[in-house]
Write a protein that holds these residues in place. Structure first.
Motif, mmCIF file in Angstrom:
data_model
loop_
_atom_site.group_PDB
_atom_site.id
_atom_site.type_symbol
_atom_site.label_atom_id
_atom_site.label_comp_id
_atom_site.label_asym_id
_atom_site.label_seq_id
_atom_site.Cartn_x
_atom_site.Cartn_y
_atom_site.Cartn_z
ATOM 1 N N GLN A 1 0.827 -1.204 0.000
ATOM 2 C CA GLN A 1 0.000 0.000 0.000
ATOM 3 C C GLN A 1 0.867 1.262 0.000
ATOM 4 O O GLN A 1 1.754 1.432 0.833
ATOM 5 C CB GLN A 1 -0.935 0.019 1.202
ATOM 6 N N LEU A 2 0.573 2.133 -0.943
ATOM 7 C CA LEU A 2 1.267 3.407 -1.073
ATOM 8 C C LEU A 2 0.548 4.482 -0.256
ATOM 9 O O LEU A 2 -0.599 4.291 0.155
ATOM 10 C CB LEU A 2 1.331 3.804 -2.551
ATOM 11 N N LEU B 1 3.549 -3.363 -6.534
ATOM 12 C CA LEU B 1 4.334 -4.567 -6.345
ATOM 13 C C LEU B 1 5.618 -4.205 -5.599
ATOM 14 O O LEU B 1 6.205 -3.148 -5.835
ATOM 15 C CB LEU B 1 4.685 -5.191 -7.695
ATOM 16 N N ARG B 2 6.055 -5.098 -4.726
ATOM 17 C CA ARG B 2 7.249 -4.815 -3.920
ATOM 18 C C ARG B 2 8.118 -6.071 -3.805
ATOM 19 O O ARG B 2 7.594 -7.191 -3.695
ATOM 20 C CB ARG B 2 6.848 -4.343 -2.526
ATOM 21 N N GLY C 1 18.590 -3.600 -1.040
ATOM 22 C CA GLY C 1 18.195 -4.297 -2.264
ATOM 23 C C GLY C 1 16.699 -4.378 -2.460
ATOM 24 O O GLY C 1 16.226 -4.772 -3.534
ATOM 25 N N SER C 2 15.931 -4.006 -1.446
ATOM 26 C CA SER C 2 14.475 -3.961 -1.590
ATOM 27 C C SER C 2 14.092 -2.832 -2.545
ATOM 28 O O SER C 2 14.832 -1.866 -2.728
ATOM 29 C CB SER C 2 13.808 -3.717 -0.233
ATOM 30 N N PHE C 3 12.917 -2.951 -3.149
ATOM 31 C CA PHE C 3 12.402 -1.882 -4.002
ATOM 32 C C PHE C 3 10.897 -2.066 -4.160
ATOM 33 O O PHE C 3 10.364 -3.158 -3.950
ATOM 34 C CB PHE C 3 13.070 -1.882 -5.383
ATOM 35 N N TYR C 4 10.235 -0.973 -4.504
ATOM 36 C CA TYR C 4 8.827 -1.085 -4.881
ATOM 37 C C TYR C 4 8.612 -0.296 -6.169
ATOM 38 O O TYR C 4 9.410 0.558 -6.542
ATOM 39 C CB TYR C 4 7.894 -0.607 -3.768
ATOM 40 N N GLU C 5 7.518 -0.610 -6.826
ATOM 41 C CA GLU C 5 7.256 -0.013 -8.139
ATOM 42 C C GLU C 5 6.465 1.272 -7.943
ATOM 43 O O GLU C 5 5.322 1.263 -7.508
ATOM 44 C CB GLU C 5 6.538 -1.025 -9.014
ATOM 45 N N SER C 6 7.124 2.364 -8.252
ATOM 46 C CA SER C 6 6.562 3.690 -8.022
ATOM 47 C C SER C 6 5.731 4.127 -9.227
ATOM 48 O O SER C 6 5.583 3.385 -10.206
ATOM 49 C CB SER C 6 7.701 4.686 -7.776
ATOM 50 N N HIS D 1 -0.098 0.514 -10.997
ATOM 51 C CA HIS D 1 -0.649 0.364 -9.649
ATOM 52 C C HIS D 1 -2.099 -0.113 -9.706
ATOM 53 O O HIS D 1 -2.815 0.160 -10.668
ATOM 54 C CB HIS D 1 -0.572 1.696 -8.898
ATOM 55 N N LEU D 2 -2.511 -0.796 -8.664
ATOM 56 C CA LEU D 2 -3.910 -1.199 -8.535
ATOM 57 C C LEU D 2 -4.666 -0.054 -7.873
ATOM 58 O O LEU D 2 -4.395 0.302 -6.722
ATOM 59 C CB LEU D 2 -4.020 -2.468 -7.700
ATOM 60 N N LEU D 3 -5.617 0.517 -8.612
ATOM 61 C CA LEU D 3 -6.359 1.669 -8.117
ATOM 62 C C LEU D 3 -7.700 1.231 -7.527
ATOM 63 O O LEU D 3 -8.142 0.098 -7.685
ATOM 64 C CB LEU D 3 -6.557 2.677 -9.245
#
Length: 396
Positions: free
Chosen positions: A118-119, A126-127, A308-313, A356-358
């Motif tokens: 959740q943003l 996705l993360r 090394g973690s990331f999420y899709e912005s 993103h899922l809206l």
């Protein structure tokens, strides 16, 4: 650039008509119903192509013709599987679909640990969380030597995380990692993934790289003969998982790959999100260096973290210089045009990736992780604005 859209075929809840209404003109798809390793028959390719064209769209890119694991390990019936792959390339080209994206990732395809991160605006992304992945690898999968794949700090965090994780959360994490994500090559159980991992680990990085190069030496001459362009997708994420070798993660990997089969048929997919998940990959410089061999682009952004973690912005927000990347790609199109290449060869297909899922799709059935309609439509609209703005600037 040609605006395209990833479509999962006739069963996709996002119809071709919806895609057209989003403003895309091209389709990126695969014959998902064909088993990995089987020949793509002309009749099936042509039928799918006609279905796409009936809606006024074009089939721009095949993503993907999957590469069987036996080819990657050069075991089993790999010689026949390579012959099948060659015939699939030939059949696709003879049906007028020339650009073929593929990957050479071992065991797992693109991998995330959280499909509903959740943003702040309450949408979901996705993360990939390194702590959770390590927790799965060390304490759930219990892979031999797993601890040695992570720093002591990550291992300590993973041990704490697993102690706080419910059984339900552990099952969800396992499902996200090994059950297969959209466009991937299938799923594993805990036992079968352990077996597959061991089969690849014994190859080592350079042994696995040589298997890729041997594959290229077989297929690239066929692609060149028939006018096809093979464009390999980078590892996602672009670093080792489960101790496995990774050979398409960095600029140096791409350099070695292109030199291994120095043919115009041997090219790259510039996936901004995959390469961009590493801070030492300069995407703009990579496009400049490999420009003439970039045949397909995934425009997606990520926010990286130190471990090394990331999420899709959002597509225009994150650690990747999306404006600079678009400028470099449009400059390459200009260069191709100045060389007198045909319009079809000048234009580079691009697609928005992993939207993103809206809110409106949050509880809808059959929404694939990262591949909802509204999030990708939003991303495509944002990228289209950047492309128009950069194009206008370049004409001045």
């Amino acid at each position: 650039m040609i605006e395209t859209w990833r479509w999962f075929g006739p069963s996709d809840s996002i119809t071709l008509r919806k895609i057209k209404q989003a403003g895309a003109t091209g389709i990126v798809t695969s014959l998902h119903e064909v088993a990995t390793g089987a020949v793509w028959e002309k009749r099936d390719i042509q039928a799918r192509k006609e279905m796409i064209e009936a809606e006024g769209l074009t089939w721009e890119v095949i993503e993907s013709i999957p590469v069987h694991n036996d080819i990657k390990t050069r075991s089993g019936d790999y010689l026949q599987l390579i012959e099948n792959y060659k015939l699939s390339i030939k059949n696709a080209a003879q049906c007028g679909v020339y650009t073929i994206c593929y990957n050479f990732m071992p065991v797992v395809d693109w991998t995330r640990t959280n499909l509903m991160y959740q943003l702040p605006n309450q949408s979901h992304a996705l993360r990939f969380e390194m702590t959770d992945f390590a927790a799965y690898d060390i304490f759930i999968l219990k892979r031999d030597g797993a601890r040695d794949s992570y720093s002591p700090a990550v291992v300590a965090k993973a041990e704490l995380a697993i102690s706080d994780m419910s059984d339900e959360a552990k099952l969800e994490l396992e499902k996200n990692i090994i059950a297969g994500l959209p466009g991937g090559e299938g799923s594993y159980t805990r036992d079968t993934i352990r077996e597959a991992i061991e089969e690849f680990i014994v190859l080592g990085t350079e042994g696995f790289r040589e298997n890729l190069f041997a594959f290229l030496r077989e297929i690239i001459p066929v692609a060149q003969t028939h006018g096809a362009k093979m464009c390999i997708h980078p590892d996602d994420p672009p670093f080792s998982l489960f101790g496995l070798p990774r050979v398409v993660s960095t600029a140096d990997d791409a350099r070695k790959l292109l030199n291994a089969a120095p043919s115009p048929a041997n090219g790259l997919t510039m996936c901004a999100g995959s390469y961009g998940a590493r801070g030492d990959n300069d995407l703009v410089e990579m496009v400049k260096e490999f420009a003439e061999r970039v045949y397909f682009v995934h425009l997606r952004n990520v926010t990286r973290e130190d471990d090394g973690s990331f999420y899709e912005s959002d597509h225009l927000d994150g650690d990747n210089d999306m404006v600079g990347l678009v400028h470099a790609l449009l400059s390459e199109e200009q260069r191709r045009k100045a060389q007198g290449q045909s319009l079809s060869l000048c234009a580079i297909p691009m697609r928005p990736d992993h939207g993103h899922l809206l809110e409106d799709e949050l509880n809808q059935p059959n929404v694939k992780p990262g591949y909802g309609y509204m999030g990708r439509l939003k991303g495509l609209a944002e990228l289209r604005g950047v492309m128009h703005a950069v194009s206008n600037f370049m004409r001045r």
